[in-house]
Design a protein around this motif. Structure first.
Motif, PDB file in Angstrom:
ATOM      1  N   LYS A  80       4.652   2.978   2.645  1.00  0.00           N
ATOM      2  CA  LYS A  80       4.090   2.260   1.498  1.00  0.00           C
ATOM      3  C   LYS A  80       2.721   1.690   1.837  1.00  0.00           C
ATOM      4  O   LYS A  80       1.781   1.762   1.028  1.00  0.00           O
ATOM      5  N   ARG A  81       2.599   1.122   3.019  1.00  0.00           N
ATOM      6  CA  ARG A  81       1.314   0.570   3.448  1.00  0.00           C
ATOM      7  C   ARG A  81       0.313   1.695   3.705  1.00  0.00           C
ATOM      8  O   ARG A  81      -0.874   1.577   3.385  1.00  0.00           O
ATOM      9  N   ARG A  82       0.795   2.801   4.261  1.00  0.00           N
ATOM     10  CA  ARG A  82      -0.072   3.956   4.489  1.00  0.00           C
ATOM     11  C   ARG A  82      -0.683   4.439   3.184  1.00  0.00           C
ATOM     12  O   ARG A  82      -1.866   4.750   3.092  1.00  0.00           O
ATOM     13  N   ARG A  83       0.145   4.536   2.152  1.00  0.00           N
ATOM     14  CA  ARG A  83      -0.327   5.001   0.851  1.00  0.00           C
ATOM     15  C   ARG A  83      -1.378   4.061   0.269  1.00  0.00           C
ATOM     16  O   ARG A  83      -2.291   4.485  -0.428  1.00  0.00           O
ATOM     17  N   ALA A  84      -1.233   2.774   0.561  1.00  0.00           N
ATOM     18  CA  ALA A  84      -2.211   1.810   0.063  1.00  0.00           C
ATOM     19  C   ALA A  84      -3.565   2.001   0.724  1.00  0.00           C
ATOM     20  O   ALA A  84      -4.618   1.783   0.101  1.00  0.00           O
ATOM     21  N   LEU A  85      -3.560   2.420   1.991  1.00  0.00           N
ATOM     22  CA  LEU A  85      -4.812   2.665   2.710  1.00  0.00           C
ATOM     23  C   LEU A  85      -5.389   4.037   2.365  1.00  0.00           C
ATOM     24  O   LEU A  85      -6.591   4.174   2.141  1.00  0.00           O
ATOM     25  N   ARG A  86      -4.521   5.037   2.319  1.00  0.00           N
ATOM     26  CA  ARG A  86      -4.956   6.412   2.091  1.00  0.00           C
ATOM     27  C   ARG A  86      -5.404   6.592   0.639  1.00  0.00           C
ATOM     28  O   ARG A  86      -4.657   6.342  -0.296  1.00  0.00           O
ATOM     29  N   GLY A  87      -6.632   6.999   0.460  1.00  0.00           N
ATOM     30  CA  GLY A  87      -7.180   7.159  -0.879  1.00  0.00           C
ATOM     31  C   GLY A  87      -8.021   5.975  -1.318  1.00  0.00           C
ATOM     32  O   GLY A  87      -8.876   6.121  -2.193  1.00  0.00           O
ATOM     33  N   LYS A  88      -7.780   4.830  -0.716  1.00  0.00           N
ATOM     34  CA  LYS A  88      -8.594   3.644  -1.046  1.00  0.00           C
ATOM     35  C   LYS A  88      -9.518   3.288   0.110  1.00  0.00           C
ATOM     36  O   LYS A  88     -10.736   3.274  -0.041  1.00  0.00           O
ATOM     37  N   GLU A  89      -8.941   2.983   1.276  1.00  0.00           N
ATOM     38  CA  GLU A  89      -9.751   2.662   2.449  1.00  0.00           C
ATOM     39  C   GLU A  89     -10.177   3.923   3.202  1.00  0.00           C
ATOM     40  O   GLU A  89     -11.231   3.953   3.832  1.00  0.00           O
TER      41      GLU A  89
END
Length: 343
Positions: A80-89
């Motif tokens: 879940k945290r990975r998805r928040a970073l991937r594509g945004k950060e």
């Protein structure tokens, strides 16, 4: 920005043994820096960055090492945290835009999805306007009309621009570009790279670019990492690598560039082929192809990637028992940086 230390990625062979695809990889990327990872097909370049992005296929596993983004450990991070970073950060430009894009959805809807996933409060009208702005920023003419088209209605170069627009949609701090100009003609390659560089400067991002195009590396890179058979064999600034390469593999790659400075009409080819991951020699992996030092007794031991004498804070390093050795019969008619058209 990015700190990778001692990264090893393996797969299991038919006998259940772990076979390393990349082994003990370490590198750092500073803010706004461009690092190019260079090597022949199968050297482990894409696997390394897929591990960084958390996109490894199920059959591959990270067995050791650390990957830190802005000091935050990514290995073992919840998805879940990975998805928040991937594509945004962290944004990624994939090698083949035709497989990266969904063929049954319009290009604009896919870029819009990349926006709305990380900003659920974004209104539809604002989203469509942002999609048009992104497409315009990477040089797509008539962006509003073209955003309604499907991937098969776009040319290869235009599809790559769309993938770049998607990667920078949320102004990431780190861009990963996996051979972004593969299968494009020279003119379109230049246009795509111009679009990518403009996009990177707009978002003020650092970039890791995977490529085998050394002329392109000379133009865009700050630092270069040469990869062979799953490991880095030489690292340094773009000027150090092109002007005074130390590893014979690096010298062989540079000698393969044909320009007006070349003293031959035939491109130099390094003899032999890279070993399969399960068949790497126990010593230096490049020794079977090294025509000058490959039979030395020292080459029966695996060389470590060691700093070169006089290297500064960002250490220049080479994994060779005989640094500075040239491959026999490799043409060096002019400084490599000149032959590659370095900036």
């Amino acid at each position: 920005m990015l700190d990778v230390q001692d990264l090893t990625v393996v797969y299991q062979d038919d006998r259940g043994r772990d076979v390393p695809l990349v082994e003990d990889i370490s590198f750092t990327v500073l803010p706004r820096e461009v690092l190019c990872i260079v090597g022949e097909a199968g050297s482990g370049k894409s696997v390394t960055m897929l591990a960084v992005m958390g996109l490894l296929p199920p059959e591959l596993h990270i067995t050791s090492g650390s990957i830190r983004y802005r000091g935050e450990e990514l290995v073992g991070m919840p998805e879940k945290r990975r998805r928040a970073l991937r594509g945004k950060e962290m944004g990624m430009v994939f090698q083949d835009p035709m497989t990266a894009l969904n063929p049954v959805k319009s290009v604009g809807s896919q870029i819009g999805r990349a926006l709305s996933v990380h900003n659920r409060r974004l209104a539809w009208g604002d989203r469509d306007q942002r999609v048009a702005e992104l497409l315009a920023s990477v040089g797509v003419p008539q962006p509003k009309r073209r955003s309604r088209l499907y991937p098969h209605e776009w040319s290869g170069g235009m599809r790559q621009r769309a993938v770049i627009a998607m990667a920078i949609a949320n102004s990431p701090s780190l861009l990963v570009a996996d051979e972004p100009t593969t299968a494009l003609d020279t003119t379109v390659q230049a246009q795509v790279m111009e679009a990518l560089e403009t996009a990177r400067e707009t978002s003020d991002a650092a970039m890791v670019m995977i490529t085998h195009d050394l002329a392109l590396v000379a133009q865009v890179a700050d630092r270069v990492a040469i990869m062979y058979s799953g490991s880095f064999v030489e690292t340094g600034s773009v000027y150090e690598i092109f002007d005074s390469a130390q590893h014979p593999y690096t010298k062989g790659l540079l000698a393969s560039i044909l320009t007006e400075y070349s003293d031959t009409n035939a491109a130099f080819a390094i003899p032999g082929s890279p070993p399969a991951p399960s068949q790497r020699p126990e010593g230096c992996a490049f020794a079977p192809r090294c025509t000058s030092a490959g039979k030395d007794a020292a080459c029966l031991e695996r060389p470590a990637l060691l700093p070169m004498p006089g290297s500064g804070e960002r250490q220049r390093a080479a994994a060779c028992h005989h640094p500075g050795t040239e491959l026999l019969n490799a043409p060096y008619a002019a400084p490599a940086a000149e032959r590659a058209g370095a900036r």
